[in-house]
Design a protein around this motif. Structure first.
Motif, short mmCIF file in Angstrom:
data_model
loop_
_atom_site.label_atom_id
_atom_site.label_comp_id
_atom_site.label_asym_id
_atom_site.label_seq_id
_atom_site.Cartn_x
_atom_site.Cartn_y
_atom_site.Cartn_z
N GLU A 221 -4.27 12.26 -3.39
CA GLU A 221 -4.37 11.40 -3.82
C GLU A 221 -3.44 10.62 -2.76
OE1 GLU A 221 -4.94 10.87 -7.28
OE2 GLU A 221 -6.03 12.70 -7.50
N ASP B 191 -5.91 8.69 -0.73
CA ASP B 191 -7.39 7.59 -1.85
C ASP B 191 -6.26 6.67 -2.18
OD1 ASP B 191 -9.19 7.61 -3.74
OD2 ASP B 191 -7.60 6.65 -5.38
N ARG B 192 -5.58 6.99 -1.99
CA ARG B 192 -4.24 4.61 -2.57
C ARG B 192 -3.91 4.16 -0.83
NH1 ARG B 192 -1.65 4.42 -7.16
NH2 ARG B 192 -2.02 5.01 -8.83
N ILE C 62 -6.64 4.15 1.45
CA ILE C 62 -7.66 3.09 1.61
C ILE C 62 -7.78 2.34 0.71
CG2 ILE C 62 -9.90 3.67 2.27
CD1 ILE C 62 -7.91 5.55 4.45
N ARG C 63 -8.23 2.47 -0.13
CA ARG C 63 -8.36 1.74 -1.33
C ARG C 63 -7.54 0.33 -1.47
NH1 ARG C 63 -11.98 3.42 -4.88
NH2 ARG C 63 -12.67 5.62 -5.03
N GLY C 64 -5.88 0.55 -0.43
CA GLY C 64 -5.70 -0.42 -0.48
C GLY C 64 -4.14 -1.38 -1.56
N THR C 65 -4.83 -2.19 -2.07
CA THR C 65 -4.45 -2.86 -3.77
C THR C 65 -5.63 -3.76 -4.20
OG1 THR C 65 -3.29 -5.21 -2.04
CG2 THR C 65 -2.08 -3.16 -1.88
N ASP C 66 -5.44 -4.13 -4.88
CA ASP C 66 -6.24 -5.21 -5.47
C ASP C 66 -7.10 -5.85 -5.20
OD1 ASP C 66 -6.50 -3.47 -8.15
OD2 ASP C 66 -5.40 -4.91 -9.19
N SER D 151 2.51 1.29 -3.46
CA SER D 151 1.48 2.55 -4.27
C SER D 151 0.91 4.20 -4.04
CB SER D 151 -0.32 1.52 -4.00
OG SER D 151 -1.49 2.11 -5.20
N GLY E 170 -8.07 -4.09 0.76
CA GLY E 170 -7.68 -2.45 1.83
C GLY E 170 -6.83 -1.93 2.26
N ILE F 136 0.77 -1.15 0.06
CA ILE F 136 -0.04 0.09 -0.11
C ILE F 136 0.95 1.29 0.01
CG2 ILE F 136 -1.61 1.31 1.50
CD1 ILE F 136 -3.24 -1.20 2.61
#
Length: 392
Positions: free
Chosen positions: A199, A202-203, A205-209, A178, A212, A175
């Motif tokens: 930005e 956002d990354r 919290i969204r983490g990876t595929d 990213s 999170g 994370i």
């Protein structure tokens, strides 16, 4: 829910190690108010540390006991491995009370129920959320007890991580990678600092595929321009301009475990002095990481850095790293071992550190960092991110 984070057996091992330390120090109980220590022992995870709460471990009681606000008891049910009798909640009239009630009054009663009201009780005197009033109030309600400083008892137990803890830190590192890439990509002339922070968040919290992210214990730090000699500033409305150095320090967070990462960017072409400083920092980090192995002291790792940069006439007085991992605001550090002169802590396999040997001059600063785990063969850096100065 906690079983998905760690098996109950891992929590039970942590409790037994804590009880062993209580016996070594002739303590009857410890009151944990550091949210990271509460999580480590009981699994409790909630944004409730703005009110008084605790986890109590005694030498004789089989399980820890969570103590918190009544409205947070369901959170304890959701996140801890504790049985129902070991979740004790005080009523809301103890919060900012107009009735001369205080959560420490309730905690004192719990300690009485656990038969340690006249014992030696350790409290975390230097924890961020254990206030002076908490100490005096608890002492007044337990006149026969001896309150002593816990002296980072559980923090030191946390220093050596299990395989699963380190795996969460590896996930946090992904994370971090990213988020760092997003921040560096967003920097350009005319862009406000807060847009870059957005930005990054956002990354984070969204983490990876695959998974999170969680909120980090420290917000992204982003001093720029004339302020890069001051490492702990955040962001503002200021727009980036040609010729700005920019420091970014951030961390992904996974199940409250962190893996901090710092890099420096320059808007436009970096002056030779900045480029050269970055090269010195990288060479020093490489030397320090090469010195890491079980049995080596923290001060020996720092010495490798110091001797390397001394070849270029550069000195740095501050520590260059610290033990870290599990954390809540305001810090992801464990407040134990530091990579600095005089720290004779011996490195062991499973320890994790954030190495951040920045050089901050009057006109600019250069900051690069790595989070690493001590393995049987040396240092494992958890992130895979280019170790260099970036151009924006």
């Amino acid at each position: 829910m906690p079983a998905a984070v760690f098996p109950q057996s891992e929590y039970e091992t942590r409790v037994e190690r804590t009880k062993a330390k209580l016996r070594e120090r002739d303590l009857d109980a410890i009151v944990l108010s550091d949210p990271a220590n509460m999580n480590y022992i009981a699994g409790y995870d909630g944004w409730s540390f703005y009110v008084h709460q605790a986890v109590v471990v005694t030498r004789d009681h089989p399980e820890p006991v969570w103590v918190g606000r009544d409205m947070d008891k369901n959170g304890a049910r959701a996140t801890t491995w504790l049985s129902e009798p070991n979740m004790r909640a005080y009523s809301d009239d103890h919060v900012h009370s107009p009735y001369d009630l205080h959560p420490m009054d309730f905690l004192a009663d719990v300690l009485g129920d656990l038969e340690v009201a006249d014992g030696r009780i350790a409290v975390e005197m230097d924890a961020a959320y254990f206030t002076a009033k908490s100490y005096t109030r608890l002492g007044s309600k337990l006149p026969d007890a001896e309150l002593v400083d816990a002296d980072l008892l559980v923090n030191w137990i946390r220093v050596r991580k299990s395989d699963r803890e380190i795996e969460y830190m590896r996930e946090a590192a992904k994370i971090s990678e990213s988020a760092m890439l997003a921040g560096l990509d967003a920097i350009e002339p005319g862009v406000p600092e807060y847009e870059v922070a957005a930005e990054i968040y956002d990354r984070l919290i969204r983490g990876t595929d695959e998974y999170g992210g969680d909120y980090p214990a420290i917000v992204p730090l982003m001093p720029s321009g004339d302020h890069t000699g001051t490492p702990h500033l955040t962001w503002s409305d200021r727009e980036f301009a040609e010729g700005d150095p920019v420091l970014i320090e951030l961390s992904g967070c996974r199940h409250r475990y962190h893996s901090p990462l710092a890099r420096t960017a320059f808007v436009g072409d970096a002056p030779d002095a900045v480029e050269r400083t970055a090269e010195i920092v990288v060479e020093g980090i490489d030397a320090a990481l090469d010195a890491v192995e079980p049995g080596v002291t923290c001060e020996r790792v720092e010495k490798a850095w110091r001797e390397t940069i001394a070849q270029y006439g550069v000195e740095k007085e501050d520590r260059i790293g610290y033990s870290m991992g599990l954390g809540y605001p305001p810090d992801w550090g464990e407040h134990t071992a530091s990579i600095r002169p005089g720290d004779e802590t011996v490195l062991e396999e499973g320890m994790t550190f954030h190495m951040i040997p920045g050089l901050w001059e009057d006109e600019f600063g250069v900051e690069l960092s790595e989070t690493f785990a001590v393995t049987s063969t040396g240092a494992e850096t958890l992130a895979e991110f280019p170790r260099r100065l970036f151009s924006a």
